[in-house]
Design an enzyme around this catalytic site. Structure first.
Site, PDB file in Angstrom:
ATOM      1  CG  MET A 112     -10.665  18.418   2.984  1.00  0.00           C
ATOM      2  SD  MET A 112     -11.677  17.741   1.679  1.00  0.00           S
ATOM      3  CE  MET A 112     -13.110  18.836   1.788  1.00  0.00           C
ATOM      4  N   GLY A 113      -6.488  17.411   1.841  1.00  0.00           N
ATOM      5  CA  GLY A 113      -5.418  18.335   1.491  1.00  0.00           C
ATOM      6  C   GLY A 113      -5.778  19.080   0.223  1.00  0.00           C
TER       7      GLY A 113
ATOM      8  CG  HIS B  39       0.468   6.049 -10.759  1.00  0.00           C
ATOM      9  ND1 HIS B  39       1.218   5.535  -9.725  1.00  0.00           N
ATOM     10  CD2 HIS B  39       0.259   7.356 -10.437  1.00  0.00           C
ATOM     11  CE1 HIS B  39       1.462   6.476  -8.829  1.00  0.00           C
ATOM     12  NE2 HIS B  39       0.887   7.595  -9.247  1.00  0.00           N
TER      13      HIS B  39
ATOM     14  CB  ILE C 173      -5.517  16.057  -4.190  1.00  0.00           C
ATOM     15  CG1 ILE C 173      -4.171  16.301  -4.885  1.00  0.00           C
ATOM     16  CG2 ILE C 173      -6.386  15.134  -5.052  1.00  0.00           C
ATOM     17  CD1 ILE C 173      -3.305  15.069  -5.005  1.00  0.00           C
TER      18      ILE C 173
ATOM     19  CB  ALA D 117      -4.314  10.902 -11.281  1.00  0.00           C
TER      20      ALA D 117
ATOM     21  CD  GLU E 223       1.160   2.162  -9.382  1.00  0.00           C
ATOM     22  OE1 GLU E 223       0.210   2.653  -8.752  1.00  0.00           O
ATOM     23  OE2 GLU E 223       2.107   2.854  -9.842  1.00  0.00           O
TER      24      GLU E 223
ATOM     25  NE  ARG F 117       2.595   7.316  -4.326  1.00  0.00           N
ATOM     26  CZ  ARG F 117       2.402   8.341  -5.127  1.00  0.00           C
ATOM     27  NH1 ARG F 117       1.200   8.533  -5.681  1.00  0.00           N
ATOM     28  NH2 ARG F 117       3.378   9.182  -5.396  1.00  0.00           N
TER      29      ARG F 117
END
Length: 342
Positions: A174-175, A307, A177, A309, A288, A259
Protein backbone atom coordinates in the site's frame (compact mmCIF):
# COMPACT_ATOMS: atom_id res chain seq x y z
CA UNK A 1 33.02 19.12 -24.53
CA UNK A 2 33.25 22.27 -22.48
CA UNK A 3 30.13 24.44 -22.41
CA UNK A 4 30.04 27.35 -24.86
CA UNK A 5 28.89 30.92 -24.30
CA UNK A 6 28.50 33.81 -26.68
CA UNK A 7 31.34 36.36 -26.60
CA UNK A 8 31.17 40.08 -27.34
CA UNK A 9 31.94 39.49 -31.00
CA UNK A 10 29.10 36.94 -31.24
CA UNK A 11 31.47 33.99 -31.43
CA UNK A 12 31.18 30.90 -29.26
CA UNK A 13 33.87 30.66 -26.61
CA UNK A 14 34.46 27.88 -24.09
CA UNK A 15 33.54 28.44 -20.48
CA UNK A 16 34.61 26.50 -17.41
CA UNK A 17 34.22 22.80 -18.04
CA UNK A 18 30.92 21.48 -16.74
CA UNK A 19 30.41 18.18 -14.91
CA UNK A 20 29.20 15.32 -17.07
CA UNK A 21 26.51 12.69 -16.80
CA UNK A 22 26.76 9.22 -18.27
CA UNK A 23 24.06 7.66 -20.41
CA UNK A 24 24.90 4.29 -21.86
CA UNK A 25 23.04 4.89 -25.11
CA UNK A 26 20.64 7.29 -26.75
CA UNK A 27 17.47 6.14 -28.47
CA UNK A 28 19.25 6.56 -31.80
CA UNK A 29 21.82 3.97 -30.73
CA UNK A 30 19.39 1.71 -28.87
CA UNK A 31 15.71 2.08 -29.89
CA UNK A 32 14.51 -0.21 -27.07
CA UNK A 33 16.38 1.09 -24.01
CA UNK A 34 18.10 4.27 -25.17
CA UNK A 35 17.15 7.62 -23.63
CA UNK A 36 15.00 9.96 -25.76
CA UNK A 37 16.24 13.20 -27.26
CA UNK A 38 14.01 15.23 -24.92
CA UNK A 39 15.87 13.90 -21.90
CA UNK A 40 19.29 14.45 -23.40
CA UNK A 41 18.33 18.06 -24.16
CA UNK A 42 17.26 18.56 -20.53
CA UNK A 43 20.57 17.13 -19.33
CA UNK A 44 22.54 19.38 -21.65
CA UNK A 45 21.08 22.45 -19.97
CA UNK A 46 23.22 21.59 -16.92
CA UNK A 47 25.75 18.90 -17.87
CA UNK A 48 27.78 17.55 -20.69
CA UNK A 49 26.44 14.16 -21.77
CA UNK A 50 28.81 11.24 -22.30
CA UNK A 51 27.87 7.90 -23.80
CA UNK A 52 29.36 4.44 -23.61
CA UNK A 53 31.00 4.97 -26.99
CA UNK A 54 32.68 8.16 -25.71
CA UNK A 55 34.16 6.41 -22.68
CA UNK A 56 35.24 3.41 -24.75
CA UNK A 57 37.06 5.71 -27.15
CA UNK A 58 38.58 7.89 -24.42
CA UNK A 59 38.50 6.39 -20.89
CA UNK A 60 39.89 9.64 -19.45
CA UNK A 61 36.48 11.23 -20.01
CA UNK A 62 35.08 9.01 -17.25
CA UNK A 63 36.77 11.24 -14.68
CA UNK A 64 34.27 14.00 -15.52
CA UNK A 65 31.18 11.91 -14.80
CA UNK A 66 29.32 12.80 -11.59
CA UNK A 67 26.01 11.03 -12.33
CA UNK A 68 24.86 8.03 -14.34
CA UNK A 69 21.35 7.23 -15.54
CA UNK A 70 19.81 3.80 -15.72
CA UNK A 71 17.06 2.70 -18.07
CA UNK A 72 16.27 -0.93 -18.64
CA UNK A 73 16.97 -4.20 -16.84
CA UNK A 74 20.72 -3.83 -16.20
CA UNK A 75 23.07 -1.45 -14.41
CA UNK A 76 24.47 1.42 -16.49
CA UNK A 77 27.88 0.84 -14.94
CA UNK A 78 28.98 -2.47 -13.46
CA UNK A 79 30.94 -2.56 -10.21
CA UNK A 80 33.94 -3.77 -12.21
CA UNK A 81 33.77 -0.63 -14.37
CA UNK A 82 33.74 1.89 -11.53
CA UNK A 83 37.46 2.54 -11.87
CA UNK A 84 36.63 4.46 -15.04
CA UNK A 85 34.41 6.85 -13.06
CA UNK A 86 36.40 7.94 -9.97
CA UNK A 87 34.18 11.00 -9.37
CA UNK A 88 30.82 9.29 -9.82
CA UNK A 89 28.48 10.41 -7.05
CA UNK A 90 25.10 8.90 -7.94
CA UNK A 91 23.30 6.36 -10.15
CA UNK A 92 19.71 7.33 -10.91
CA UNK A 93 17.04 4.84 -12.00
CA UNK A 94 14.62 6.26 -14.54
CA UNK A 95 11.66 4.51 -12.90
CA UNK A 96 10.57 3.50 -9.44
CA UNK A 97 12.20 0.05 -9.55
CA UNK A 98 15.79 -0.42 -8.40
CA UNK A 99 15.92 -4.20 -7.92
CA UNK A 100 18.34 -4.58 -10.86
CA UNK A 101 20.85 -2.21 -9.26
CA UNK A 102 23.60 -3.36 -6.88
CA UNK A 103 22.78 -0.71 -4.33
CA UNK A 104 25.05 -2.08 -1.61
CA UNK A 105 27.93 -2.50 -4.04
CA UNK A 106 27.64 1.10 -5.20
CA UNK A 107 27.17 2.40 -1.66
CA UNK A 108 30.36 0.59 -0.64
CA UNK A 109 32.18 2.78 -3.16
CA UNK A 110 30.55 5.94 -1.78
CA UNK A 111 28.03 6.18 -4.63
CA UNK A 112 24.39 6.96 -3.91
CA UNK A 113 21.46 5.33 -5.71
CA UNK A 114 18.16 7.10 -6.34
CA UNK A 115 14.93 6.11 -8.03
CA UNK A 116 12.10 8.12 -9.56
CA UNK A 117 9.05 7.49 -7.35
CA UNK A 118 5.57 8.88 -7.66
CA UNK A 119 5.67 10.11 -11.24
CA UNK A 120 4.50 6.83 -12.78
CA UNK A 121 2.10 5.81 -10.02
CA UNK A 122 -1.09 6.95 -11.75
CA UNK A 123 -0.22 5.17 -14.98
CA UNK A 124 0.69 1.95 -13.18
CA UNK A 125 -2.48 2.07 -11.08
CA UNK A 126 -4.53 2.66 -14.23
CA UNK A 127 -2.94 -0.34 -15.86
CA UNK A 128 -3.51 -2.56 -12.83
CA UNK A 129 -7.22 -1.78 -13.04
CA UNK A 130 -7.07 -2.34 -16.81
CA UNK A 131 -5.63 -5.82 -16.36
CA UNK A 132 -8.18 -6.65 -13.68
CA UNK A 133 -11.06 -5.55 -15.91
CA UNK A 134 -9.68 -7.27 -19.01
CA UNK A 135 -9.39 -10.55 -17.12
CA UNK A 136 -12.74 -10.28 -15.37
CA UNK A 137 -14.62 -9.47 -18.57
CA UNK A 138 -12.61 -11.95 -20.70
CA UNK A 139 -11.72 -9.17 -23.11
CA UNK A 140 -8.80 -10.89 -24.82
CA UNK A 141 -10.95 -13.95 -25.51
CA UNK A 142 -13.77 -11.83 -26.88
CA UNK A 143 -11.86 -9.59 -29.27
CA UNK A 144 -10.88 -12.38 -31.72
CA UNK A 145 -14.53 -13.45 -31.90
CA UNK A 146 -15.48 -10.02 -33.22
CA UNK A 147 -12.28 -9.24 -35.15
CA UNK A 148 -10.72 -12.59 -36.06
CA UNK A 149 -10.34 -13.80 -39.66
CA UNK A 150 -12.98 -16.50 -39.22
CA UNK A 151 -16.46 -15.12 -39.81
CA UNK A 152 -18.69 -15.30 -36.74
CA UNK A 153 -22.37 -15.73 -37.62
CA UNK A 154 -23.67 -14.64 -34.22
CA UNK A 155 -22.39 -13.85 -30.77
CA UNK A 156 -22.95 -16.28 -27.90
CA UNK A 157 -25.12 -14.41 -25.41
CA UNK A 158 -24.34 -17.03 -22.76
CA UNK A 159 -20.61 -16.27 -22.91
CA UNK A 160 -20.07 -14.38 -19.65
CA UNK A 161 -17.41 -12.65 -17.63
CA UNK A 162 -17.57 -11.41 -14.05
CA UNK A 163 -18.35 -8.12 -12.35
CA UNK A 164 -15.62 -6.07 -10.75
CA UNK A 165 -18.09 -3.71 -9.11
CA UNK A 166 -18.92 -4.76 -5.54
CA UNK A 167 -16.25 -7.49 -5.64
CA UNK A 168 -13.42 -7.64 -3.10
CA UNK A 169 -9.87 -6.51 -3.89
CA UNK A 170 -6.75 -7.28 -1.90
CA UNK A 171 -3.82 -4.91 -2.46
CA UNK A 172 -0.38 -6.23 -1.54
CA UNK A 173 1.82 -3.19 -0.99
CA UNK A 174 0.00 0.00 0.00
CA UNK A 175 2.58 2.50 -1.17
CA UNK A 176 1.91 5.24 -3.69
CA UNK A 177 0.80 2.85 -6.42
CA UNK A 178 -1.28 0.69 -4.08
CA UNK A 179 -3.00 3.76 -2.64
CA UNK A 180 -3.91 4.97 -6.12
CA UNK A 181 -5.25 1.51 -7.01
CA UNK A 182 -7.43 1.71 -3.90
CA UNK A 183 -8.86 5.09 -4.96
CA UNK A 184 -9.78 3.66 -8.34
CA UNK A 185 -11.23 0.52 -6.82
CA UNK A 186 -13.41 2.62 -4.53
CA UNK A 187 -15.06 4.08 -7.65
CA UNK A 188 -16.12 0.52 -8.52
CA UNK A 189 -17.64 0.07 -5.05
CA UNK A 190 -15.13 -2.67 -4.33
CA UNK A 191 -14.47 -3.89 -0.82
CA UNK A 192 -10.79 -3.16 -0.29
CA UNK A 193 -8.34 -5.09 1.86
CA UNK A 194 -4.63 -4.44 2.00
CA UNK A 195 -1.44 -5.97 3.34
CA UNK A 196 1.58 -3.77 3.97
CA UNK A 197 4.70 -3.81 6.13
CA UNK A 198 3.18 -0.99 8.17
CA UNK A 199 -0.43 -0.11 8.72
CA UNK A 200 -1.54 3.15 7.12
CA UNK A 201 -3.00 5.97 9.22
CA UNK A 202 -6.70 5.57 9.97
CA UNK A 203 -7.51 8.66 7.90
CA UNK A 204 -5.95 7.09 4.79
CA UNK A 205 -7.76 3.81 5.38
CA UNK A 206 -11.13 5.45 5.85
CA UNK A 207 -10.76 7.62 2.75
CA UNK A 208 -11.06 4.52 0.57
CA UNK A 209 -12.66 2.15 3.06
CA UNK A 210 -9.57 -0.07 3.20
CA UNK A 211 -9.26 -2.82 5.80
CA UNK A 212 -5.78 -3.73 7.03
CA UNK A 213 -4.69 -7.39 7.03
CA UNK A 214 -1.48 -7.99 9.00
CA UNK A 215 -0.65 -11.17 7.04
CA UNK A 216 -1.32 -12.59 3.60
CA UNK A 217 -3.14 -15.45 5.30
CA UNK A 218 -5.63 -12.88 6.59
CA UNK A 219 -6.06 -11.18 3.22
CA UNK A 220 -6.06 -13.89 0.55
CA UNK A 221 -9.15 -15.93 1.50
CA UNK A 222 -11.31 -12.77 1.46
CA UNK A 223 -10.51 -11.48 -2.01
CA UNK A 224 -11.96 -11.96 -5.48
CA UNK A 225 -8.98 -10.09 -6.93
CA UNK A 226 -5.47 -9.75 -5.54
CA UNK A 227 -3.18 -7.05 -6.93
CA UNK A 228 0.56 -6.93 -6.24
CA UNK A 229 2.01 -3.42 -6.09
CA UNK A 230 4.92 -3.86 -3.65
CA UNK A 231 8.62 -3.51 -4.54
CA UNK A 232 10.83 -6.54 -5.14
CA UNK A 233 13.06 -7.07 -2.12
CA UNK A 234 14.64 -10.07 -0.41
CA UNK A 235 11.45 -10.26 1.69
CA UNK A 236 9.00 -10.15 -1.22
CA UNK A 237 10.86 -12.38 -3.69
CA UNK A 238 8.81 -15.56 -4.07
CA UNK A 239 6.12 -14.14 -1.79
CA UNK A 240 3.41 -15.90 -3.80
CA UNK A 241 3.92 -19.64 -4.00
CA UNK A 242 1.92 -22.83 -3.70
CA UNK A 243 0.72 -22.12 -0.17
CA UNK A 244 -0.49 -18.62 -1.00
CA UNK A 245 -2.43 -19.78 -4.05
CA UNK A 246 -4.11 -22.45 -1.93
CA UNK A 247 -5.28 -19.71 0.43
CA UNK A 248 -6.99 -17.82 -2.39
CA UNK A 249 -10.54 -18.42 -3.56
CA UNK A 250 -10.90 -20.83 -6.51
CA UNK A 251 -12.73 -17.94 -8.21
CA UNK A 252 -9.92 -15.42 -7.53
CA UNK A 253 -7.68 -13.61 -10.01
CA UNK A 254 -4.16 -12.45 -9.26
CA UNK A 255 -2.84 -9.26 -10.92
CA UNK A 256 0.84 -8.27 -10.84
CA UNK A 257 2.07 -4.80 -11.82
CA UNK A 258 5.15 -4.94 -9.56
CA UNK A 259 7.95 -7.38 -10.41
CA UNK A 260 7.78 -10.89 -11.83
CA UNK A 261 10.01 -12.47 -9.20
CA UNK A 262 7.44 -11.80 -6.47
CA UNK A 263 5.46 -14.74 -7.88
CA UNK A 264 6.82 -18.29 -8.10
CA UNK A 265 5.92 -18.88 -11.75
CA UNK A 266 5.97 -22.67 -11.50
CA UNK A 267 3.52 -22.47 -8.61
CA UNK A 268 1.40 -20.03 -10.61
CA UNK A 269 1.32 -22.35 -13.60
CA UNK A 270 0.17 -25.24 -11.42
CA UNK A 271 -2.45 -23.09 -9.67
CA UNK A 272 -3.90 -21.94 -12.99
CA UNK A 273 -3.75 -25.34 -14.67
CA UNK A 274 -5.31 -27.12 -11.71
CA UNK A 275 -7.88 -24.33 -11.19
CA UNK A 276 -6.65 -23.60 -7.68
CA UNK A 277 -7.30 -20.01 -8.73
CA UNK A 278 -9.33 -18.77 -11.65
CA UNK A 279 -7.00 -16.49 -13.59
CA UNK A 280 -3.92 -14.28 -13.67
CA UNK A 281 -3.16 -10.95 -15.34
CA UNK A 282 0.50 -9.97 -15.37
CA UNK A 283 2.46 -6.96 -16.57
CA UNK A 284 5.71 -8.53 -15.38
CA UNK A 285 7.39 -11.93 -15.56
CA UNK A 286 10.87 -13.40 -15.27
CA UNK A 287 12.55 -13.39 -17.62
CA UNK A 288 11.09 -10.69 -19.84
CA UNK A 289 9.96 -11.63 -22.35
CA UNK A 290 9.17 -15.24 -21.57
CA UNK A 291 10.61 -17.82 -23.99
CA UNK A 292 7.97 -18.94 -26.46
CA UNK A 293 7.96 -22.46 -25.01
CA UNK A 294 7.26 -21.28 -21.45
CA UNK A 295 4.41 -23.27 -19.84
CA UNK A 296 2.51 -20.12 -18.81
CA UNK A 297 2.01 -19.28 -22.48
CA UNK A 298 0.02 -22.47 -23.00
CA UNK A 299 -2.74 -21.52 -20.57
CA UNK A 300 -6.06 -19.96 -21.58
CA UNK A 301 -6.67 -18.24 -18.24
CA UNK A 302 -3.77 -15.81 -18.18
CA UNK A 303 -3.05 -12.37 -19.65
CA UNK A 304 0.58 -11.25 -19.99
CA UNK A 305 1.45 -7.70 -21.02
CA UNK A 306 4.98 -6.54 -22.03
CA UNK A 307 5.88 -4.58 -18.85
CA UNK A 308 4.02 -1.52 -20.11
CA UNK A 309 2.23 -0.20 -17.03
CA UNK A 310 4.10 3.12 -17.01
CA UNK A 311 4.32 3.35 -20.79
CA UNK A 312 2.27 6.43 -21.62
CA UNK A 313 3.64 9.43 -23.47
CA UNK A 314 2.49 11.77 -20.71
CA UNK A 315 4.03 9.76 -17.89
CA UNK A 316 7.34 9.24 -19.64
CA UNK A 317 7.58 12.98 -20.27
CA UNK A 318 6.88 13.76 -16.60
CA UNK A 319 9.54 11.26 -15.54
CA UNK A 320 12.37 13.21 -17.19
CA UNK A 321 12.84 16.47 -15.19
CA UNK A 322 13.16 14.74 -11.77
CA UNK A 323 16.06 12.69 -13.14
CA UNK A 324 18.04 15.81 -13.96
CA UNK A 325 17.06 17.46 -10.68
CA UNK A 326 18.34 14.47 -8.70
CA UNK A 327 21.89 14.73 -10.05
CA UNK A 328 21.80 18.53 -9.66
CA UNK A 329 20.86 18.10 -6.00
CA UNK A 330 23.87 15.86 -5.39
CA UNK A 331 26.27 18.16 -7.24
CA UNK A 332 24.96 21.17 -5.31
CA UNK A 333 25.00 19.37 -1.96
CA UNK A 334 21.26 19.47 -1.44
CA UNK A 335 19.44 16.62 0.38
CA UNK A 336 17.84 13.83 -1.65
CA UNK A 337 14.26 12.78 -1.01
CA UNK A 338 14.43 9.84 -3.41
CA UNK A 339 17.63 8.09 -2.35
CA UNK A 340 17.34 4.32 -2.09
CA UNK A 341 18.23 3.40 1.49
CA UNK A 342 18.63 -0.27 2.38
Amino acid sequence: MAALTTGKDNTKVPTKQRPAVYIRRSRADDPEYGFPDEFIELCEEHFDVLYEKNITGNPELGKRVVGAYNRGPSMPISIDELWKFPNLKIVVCSGIGWDHIDVRGLNAHGIKVANNPGVSSNAVADFGITLMLASARRLLEGVPVAMGPKQCQKFNVNWLGNDVSFASLGIVGMGDIGSKVAKRAKAFDMKIYYHNRNRKPEEEESSVGAIYCPTLADLLPRCDYVMITCPLTSETEGMFGENEFKLMKPSATIVNVARGEIIDQEALYNALKNKTIKAAALDVTYPEPLPRDHPLLTLPNIIIAPHMASATAETRKRMLPPLVETVLAVVEGRPLTNEVIL
